[in-house]
Scaffold this motif. Structure first.
Motif, PDB file in Angstrom:
ATOM      1  N   LEU A   1       0.832  -1.197   0.000  1.00 56.43           N
ATOM      2  CA  LEU A   1       0.000   0.000   0.000  1.00 56.43           C
ATOM      3  C   LEU A   1       0.867   1.247   0.000  1.00 56.43           C
ATOM      4  CD1 LEU A   1      -2.583  -1.047   2.761  1.00 56.43           C
ATOM      5  CD2 LEU A   1      -2.820  -1.316   0.290  1.00 56.43           C
ATOM      6  N   PRO A   2       0.365   2.348  -0.582  1.00 54.77           N
ATOM      7  CA  PRO A   2       1.109   3.616  -0.543  1.00 54.77           C
ATOM      8  C   PRO A   2       1.214   4.122   0.891  1.00 54.77           C
ATOM      9  CG  PRO A   2      -1.100   3.948  -1.438  1.00 54.77           C
ATOM     10  CD  PRO A   2      -0.898   2.467  -1.325  1.00 54.77           C
ATOM     11  N   LEU A   3       2.415   4.111   1.443  1.00 55.17           N
ATOM     12  CA  LEU A   3       2.634   4.323   2.869  1.00 55.17           C
ATOM     13  C   LEU A   3       2.146   5.689   3.346  1.00 55.17           C
ATOM     14  CD1 LEU A   3       3.797   2.907   5.323  1.00 55.17           C
ATOM     15  CD2 LEU A   3       6.017   3.924   4.806  1.00 55.17           C
ATOM     16  N   ARG A   4       2.475   6.737   2.618  1.00 58.62           N
ATOM     17  CA  ARG A   4       2.112   8.082   3.061  1.00 58.62           C
ATOM     18  C   ARG A   4       0.594   8.257   3.072  1.00 58.62           C
ATOM     19  NH1 ARG A   4       5.085  12.365   3.891  1.00 58.62           N
ATOM     20  NH2 ARG A   4       6.888  11.436   2.827  1.00 58.62           N
ATOM     21  N   GLU A   5      -0.076   7.742   2.055  1.00 55.86           N
ATOM     22  CA  GLU A   5      -1.531   7.858   1.997  1.00 55.86           C
ATOM     23  C   GLU A   5      -2.197   7.114   3.149  1.00 55.86           C
ATOM     24  OE1 GLU A   5      -4.083   7.849  -1.573  1.00 55.86           O
ATOM     25  OE2 GLU A   5      -2.237   7.275  -2.604  1.00 55.86           O
ATOM     26  N   VAL A   6      -1.751   5.883   3.377  1.00 53.60           N
ATOM     27  CA  VAL A   6      -2.341   5.069   4.442  1.00 53.60           C
ATOM     28  C   VAL A   6      -2.110   5.709   5.803  1.00 53.60           C
ATOM     29  CG1 VAL A   6      -2.247   2.840   5.618  1.00 53.60           C
ATOM     30  CG2 VAL A   6      -2.166   2.929   3.126  1.00 53.60           C
ATOM     31  N   ALA A   7      -0.923   6.254   6.015  1.00 56.62           N
ATOM     32  CA  ALA A   7      -0.633   6.928   7.282  1.00 56.62           C
ATOM     33  C   ALA A   7      -1.592   8.092   7.493  1.00 56.62           C
ATOM     34  CB  ALA A   7       0.812   7.419   7.292  1.00 56.62           C
ATOM     35  N   GLY A   8      -1.845   8.858   6.432  1.00 53.45           N
ATOM     36  CA  GLY A   8      -2.758   9.991   6.541  1.00 53.45           C
ATOM     37  C   GLY A   8      -4.176   9.564   6.854  1.00 53.45           C
ATOM     38  N   LEU A   9      -4.627   8.467   6.241  1.00 53.38           N
ATOM     39  CA  LEU A   9      -5.987   7.983   6.487  1.00 53.38           C
ATOM     40  C   LEU A   9      -6.148   7.468   7.916  1.00 53.38           C
ATOM     41  CD1 LEU A   9      -6.767   6.082   3.151  1.00 53.38           C
ATOM     42  CD2 LEU A   9      -7.495   8.363   3.836  1.00 53.38           C
ATOM     43  N   LEU A  10      -5.060   6.983   8.504  1.00 51.90           N
ATOM     44  CA  LEU A  10      -5.103   6.460   9.867  1.00 51.90           C
ATOM     45  C   LEU A  10      -4.844   7.546  10.909  1.00 51.90           C
ATOM     46  CD1 LEU A  10      -3.200   3.078   9.370  1.00 51.90           C
ATOM     47  CD2 LEU A  10      -5.663   3.440   9.521  1.00 51.90           C
ATOM     48  N   GLY A  11      -4.681   8.779  10.452  1.00 49.43           N
ATOM     49  CA  GLY A  11      -4.507   9.882  11.388  1.00 49.43           C
ATOM     50  C   GLY A  11      -3.068  10.145  11.793  1.00 49.43           C
TER      51      GLY A  11
ATOM     52  N   ASP B   1      13.666  10.417   7.312  1.00 52.78           N
ATOM     53  CA  ASP B   1      15.007  10.968   7.454  1.00 52.78           C
ATOM     54  C   ASP B   1      15.904  10.256   6.455  1.00 52.78           C
ATOM     55  OD1 ASP B   1      17.594  11.685   8.176  1.00 52.78           O
ATOM     56  OD2 ASP B   1      17.099  11.820  10.306  1.00 52.78           O
ATOM     57  N   ASP B   2      16.319  10.982   5.428  1.00 54.00           N
ATOM     58  CA  ASP B   2      17.108  10.367   4.358  1.00 54.00           C
ATOM     59  C   ASP B   2      18.497   9.943   4.849  1.00 54.00           C
ATOM     60  OD1 ASP B   2      17.476   9.604   1.629  1.00 54.00           O
ATOM     61  OD2 ASP B   2      18.785  11.339   1.391  1.00 54.00           O
ATOM     62  N   THR B   3      19.011  10.656   5.847  1.00 53.54           N
ATOM     63  CA  THR B   3      20.357  10.347   6.351  1.00 53.54           C
ATOM     64  C   THR B   3      20.403   8.974   7.035  1.00 53.54           C
ATOM     65  OG1 THR B   3      20.757  12.703   6.720  1.00 53.54           O
ATOM     66  CG2 THR B   3      22.249  11.155   7.814  1.00 53.54           C
ATOM     67  N   THR B   4      19.432   8.743   7.905  1.00 51.31           N
ATOM     68  CA  THR B   4      19.396   7.475   8.651  1.00 51.31           C
ATOM     69  C   THR B   4      18.427   6.465   8.032  1.00 51.31           C
ATOM     70  OG1 THR B   4      17.654   8.333  10.109  1.00 51.31           O
ATOM     71  CG2 THR B   4      19.942   8.685  10.783  1.00 51.31           C
ATOM     72  N   ARG B   5      17.754   6.895   6.940  1.00 54.81           N
ATOM     73  CA  ARG B   5      16.756   6.033   6.276  1.00 54.81           C
ATOM     74  C   ARG B   5      15.713   5.538   7.296  1.00 54.81           C
ATOM     75  NH1 ARG B   5      18.050   4.527   1.233  1.00 54.81           N
ATOM     76  NH2 ARG B   5      16.789   2.638   1.331  1.00 54.81           N
ATOM     77  N   THR B   6      15.185   6.509   8.063  1.00 57.15           N
ATOM     78  CA  THR B   6      14.218   6.200   9.107  1.00 57.15           C
ATOM     79  C   THR B   6      12.837   6.733   8.722  1.00 57.15           C
ATOM     80  OG1 THR B   6      15.915   6.321  10.810  1.00 57.15           O
ATOM     81  CG2 THR B   6      13.621   6.513  11.544  1.00 57.15           C
ATOM     82  N   ILE B   7      11.835   5.860   8.807  1.00 57.31           N
ATOM     83  CA  ILE B   7      10.450   6.255   8.573  1.00 57.31           C
ATOM     84  C   ILE B   7       9.775   6.413   9.929  1.00 57.31           C
ATOM     85  CG2 ILE B   7       8.223   5.558   7.604  1.00 57.31           C
ATOM     86  CD1 ILE B   7       9.772   3.953   5.513  1.00 57.31           C
ATOM     87  N   SER B   8       9.113   7.536  10.143  1.00 56.16           N
ATOM     88  CA  SER B   8       8.476   7.791  11.434  1.00 56.16           C
ATOM     89  C   SER B   8       7.008   8.139  11.258  1.00 56.16           C
ATOM     90  CB  SER B   8       9.187   8.937  12.158  1.00 56.16           C
ATOM     91  OG  SER B   8       9.124  10.138  11.403  1.00 56.16           O
ATOM     92  N   PHE B   9       6.214   7.845  12.285  1.00 56.84           N
ATOM     93  CA  PHE B   9       4.792   8.157  12.307  1.00 56.84           C
ATOM     94  C   PHE B   9       4.490   9.025  13.531  1.00 56.84           C
ATOM     95  CE2 PHE B   9       5.215   4.189  10.032  1.00 56.84           C
ATOM     96  CZ  PHE B   9       4.356   4.336   8.950  1.00 56.84           C
ATOM     97  N   GLU B  10       3.796  10.108  13.331  1.00 59.03           N
ATOM     98  CA  GLU B  10       3.386  10.980  14.426  1.00 59.03           C
ATOM     99  C   GLU B  10       1.883  11.212  14.320  1.00 59.03           C
ATOM    100  OE1 GLU B  10       5.239  12.001  16.856  1.00 59.03           O
ATOM    101  OE2 GLU B  10       7.188  11.313  16.066  1.00 59.03           O
ATOM    102  N   GLN B  11       1.165  11.065  15.438  1.00 55.11           N
ATOM    103  CA  GLN B  11      -0.269  11.281  15.420  1.00 55.11           C
ATOM    104  C   GLN B  11      -0.592  12.731  15.124  1.00 55.11           C
ATOM    105  OE1 GLN B  11      -2.116   9.777  19.027  1.00 55.11           O
ATOM    106  NE2 GLN B  11      -3.056   8.168  17.839  1.00 55.11           N
TER     107      GLN B  11
END
Length: 266
Positions: free
Chosen positions: A73-83, A89-99
């Motif tokens: 699934l498209p990660l950014r879209e799904v994250a937005g739908l879930l609130g 972070d391109d340097t550490t290749r870290t994906i984060s989620f914030e409510q």
């Protein structure tokens, strides 16, 4: 070498653009070929899924992919739908989620008591639909309150427990497009009757049990209701005119508006 004298200045300029475009395409093609040659090929198919969040149907702008039986699934879209807000972070290749933070100004605080004749307590709606082939539920968390009726689901940016803290302060919550509204008042959640009607669902106080018309001389032929799903109106033909009726868990119900128009009730 092109003869610019034959092409003219404008023609030469266009030709240079064409050559530049072709060169870029060739470079991209060569790069893609090299990558394909050095990696295992992957076959993916575009999938069409019905995507729901807390019973509310959502639409994805980008179609999911299925690779070897696994859905992507498209990660950014799904994250937005879930609130959630998605960060990377391109340097550490870290994906984060914030409510996402709830906008506390998405309601209107009413200055006077609302006319409750236009509203219905959602718990009464759940009670009426229970056992009548219509699913209805009320749930929530510390950010959102969710209402579900049938296949329709909707969420409001309102902490579920807040309904017990407001007391006599009426607050009106509306969706941005205004297609549905919710009233929090006297420690209860109400929904607008007209919104329920627009969705095509019945409201209890619009119907009368057939037992309440036991003294009426009007004859009804209820054979049209045989095998009909509960809460699905059927038109009955009587001497007074057409009257809507439907099956329910408590028996046959007749439409108040039709009965009143035929002079069968006051």
């Amino acid at each position: 070498m092109f003869n610019y004298g034959i092409l003219g200045e404008k023609g030469a300029y266009k030709m240079r653009k064409i050559l530049l475009t072709l060169s870029i395409c060739m470079l991209i093609g060569l790069t893609a070929t090299a990558v394909a040659a050095s990696n295992d090929s992957v076959q993916a198919s575009i999938a069409k899924f019905v995507f729901k969040v807390n019973g509310e149907e959502k639409e994805l702008k980008n179609n999911p992919l299925v690779v070897d039986g696994t859905s992507y699934l498209p990660l950014r879209e799904v994250a937005g739908l879930l609130g959630y807000e998605l960060g990377y972070d391109d340097t550490t290749r870290t994906i984060s989620f914030e409510q996402k933070q709830v906008d506390s100004n998405q309601y209107q605080e009413l200055t006077k008591a609302p006319d409750l004749s236009e509203w219905i307590n959602f718990l009464d709606l759940i009670r009426f639909y229970d056992g009548n082939d219509i699913k209805a539920s009320l749930s929530g968390d510390n950010l959102t309150t969710h209402l579900t009726i049938g296949v329709f689901g909707i969420g409001f940016p309102f902490p579920f427990e807040e309904q017990y803290k407001l007391g006599d302060i009426p607050r009106l919550y509306q969706r941005p497009k205004g297609e549905f509204s919710m009233l929090v008042y006297k420690n209860n959640i109400f929904v607008n009757k007209s919104d329920i009607q627009k969705l095509g669902f019945p409201i209890e106080d619009e119907w009368v049990p057939i037992a309440d018309l036991s003294k009426s001389s009007t004859k009804f032929d209820f054979s049209l209701l045989n095998g009909v799903k509960k809460m699905k109106p059927v038109f009955l033909y009587t001497e007074q005119g057409i009257i809507r009726a439907m099956n329910s868990k408590t028996g046959i119900l007749l439409n108040k508006e039709d009965l009143r128009a035929r002079g069968l009730i006051g």
